[in-house]
Design a protein around this motif. Structure first.
Motif, PDB file in Angstrom:
ATOM      1  N   MET A 179       0.858  -1.171   0.000  1.00 28.76           N
ATOM      2  CA  MET A 179       0.000   0.000   0.000  1.00 28.76           C
ATOM      3  C   MET A 179       0.905   1.235   0.000  1.00 28.76           C
ATOM      4  N   ASP A 180       0.323   2.372  -0.304  1.00 32.53           N
ATOM      5  CA  ASP A 180       1.083   3.620  -0.266  1.00 32.53           C
ATOM      6  C   ASP A 180       0.188   4.679   0.360  1.00 32.53           C
ATOM      7  N   ILE A 181       0.808   5.610   1.105  1.00 34.94           N
ATOM      8  CA  ILE A 181      -0.011   6.600   1.821  1.00 34.94           C
ATOM      9  C   ILE A 181      -0.863   7.448   0.878  1.00 34.94           C
ATOM     10  N   ASP A 184      -3.989   5.162   0.421  1.00 33.44           N
ATOM     11  CA  ASP A 184      -4.524   4.425   1.564  1.00 33.44           C
ATOM     12  C   ASP A 184      -5.780   5.134   2.090  1.00 33.44           C
ATOM     13  N   HIS A 185      -6.550   4.427   2.924  1.00 35.34           N
ATOM     14  CA  HIS A 185      -7.754   5.020   3.512  1.00 35.34           C
ATOM     15  C   HIS A 185      -7.359   6.045   4.585  1.00 35.34           C
ATOM     16  N   ARG A 188      -7.290   4.569   7.868  1.00 36.18           N
ATOM     17  CA  ARG A 188      -6.066   3.877   8.296  1.00 36.18           C
ATOM     18  C   ARG A 188      -4.930   4.850   8.604  1.00 36.18           C
ATOM     19  N   LEU A 189      -4.842   5.913   7.820  1.00 35.61           N
ATOM     20  CA  LEU A 189      -3.737   6.863   8.003  1.00 35.61           C
ATOM     21  C   LEU A 189      -3.841   7.614   9.323  1.00 35.61           C
TER      22      LEU A 189
END
Length: 274
Positions: A179-181, A184-185, A188-189
């Motif tokens: 995943m990558d920021i 991402d959701h 989640r971040l």
């Protein structure tokens, strides 16, 4: 004017909390350094900012640097200084006591953006421009996995990823790369079900929300949120219309799956289904 902005904030936080209590059983979990690794700290005005890429984060970091006395104006700060200068502290850099003290006493804020628009904005930025990280790391893996009869050149450089291929990667449970920021959701971040944010701003009403926030923390009157587009400034910002053009390249099933993928963000931040 302030009154209606206070009401909007109350409503956004209510929806966020209700979504959390309905869908998340873990709101009593311990907050670990991992949960706060995306949160930037500004000690002078006591601000915690959770960074959501493609939702004004470069300009927010500029504002925090000015608040901190690291620069006199947001205009003076280059893109690379913002992202690679390490001038701003992150919350996970403090010990347990330092983390909890700041979470309990500072003003915690995040800014979000319509999930599909944010996704298209990230795709355009990372894959439609030369990039010596995203092309070799993500591009190569995406092309070799999802493109039939890919050319040697495409496999070698990882350039030219198509939006449809990018979405295939995003929705693949066995992703060839992690995943990558940038896609991402937010859920989640920034862990909004664990961390009780005081302020939820939206990219769509950035100027109004940002300047209201600056008013709330007692920032200097002459500090306003910068309007400039940080990168590829000659290119149009990703709009609803541009987003629709990209999503038109997908099958109805892929569009639905993409929505399902960001379902919690749509729900939590009260964006209507596109």
């Amino acid at each position: 004017k302030w009154k209606s902005l206070y009401q909007i904030q109350g409503e956004r936080k209510r929806i966020m909390r209700e979504t959390c209590s309905k869908y998340k059983s873990n709101n009593r979990r311990i907050i670990t350094p991992y949960h706060v690794s995306r949160i930037f700290v500004e000690d002078k005005y006591r601000v915690l900012y959770c960074e959501v890429p493609k939702a004004g984060c470069s300009n927010w970091k500029r504002v925090l640097m000015v608040l901190n006395g690291l620069a006199s104006s947001t205009k003076d700060i280059q893109h690379n200084t913002v992202h690679y200068g390490n001038y701003l502290k992150r919350l996970d850099g403090f010990d347990h006591k330092g983390i909890y003290h700041r979470l309990n006493t500072y003003t915690k804020m995040l800014f979000i953006r319509e999930p599909f628009e944010k996704l298209v904005s990230a795709f355009r930025d990372k894959f439609e421009h030369p990039n010596n990280y995203y092309h070799p790391v993500f591009g190569k893996a995406i092309i070799s996995r999802y493109r039939v009869n890919a050319t040697k050149e495409a496999l070698r450089t990882g350039s030219g990823v198509k939006f449809k291929e990018f979405i295939q990667y995003l929705l693949d449970v066995h992703r060839p790369v992690g995943m990558d920021i940038h896609w991402d959701h937010v859920n989640r971040l920034c862990s909004p079900c664990l961390i009780d944010y005081d302020f939820v701003g939206k990219f769509e009403s950035m100027e109004e929300d940002a300047n209201f926030f600056l008013h709330l923390i007692g920032a200097p009157r002459n500090l306003t949120f910068p309007k400039f587009k940080d990168r590829h400034s000659n290119e149009e910002r990703t709009t609803t219309k541009i987003t629709q053009q990209y999503f038109a390249q997908l099958s109805p099933a892929q569009r639905q799956q993409s929505y399902d993928f960001y379902y919690m963000d749509y729900l939590m931040f009260n964006y209507s289904k596109p």
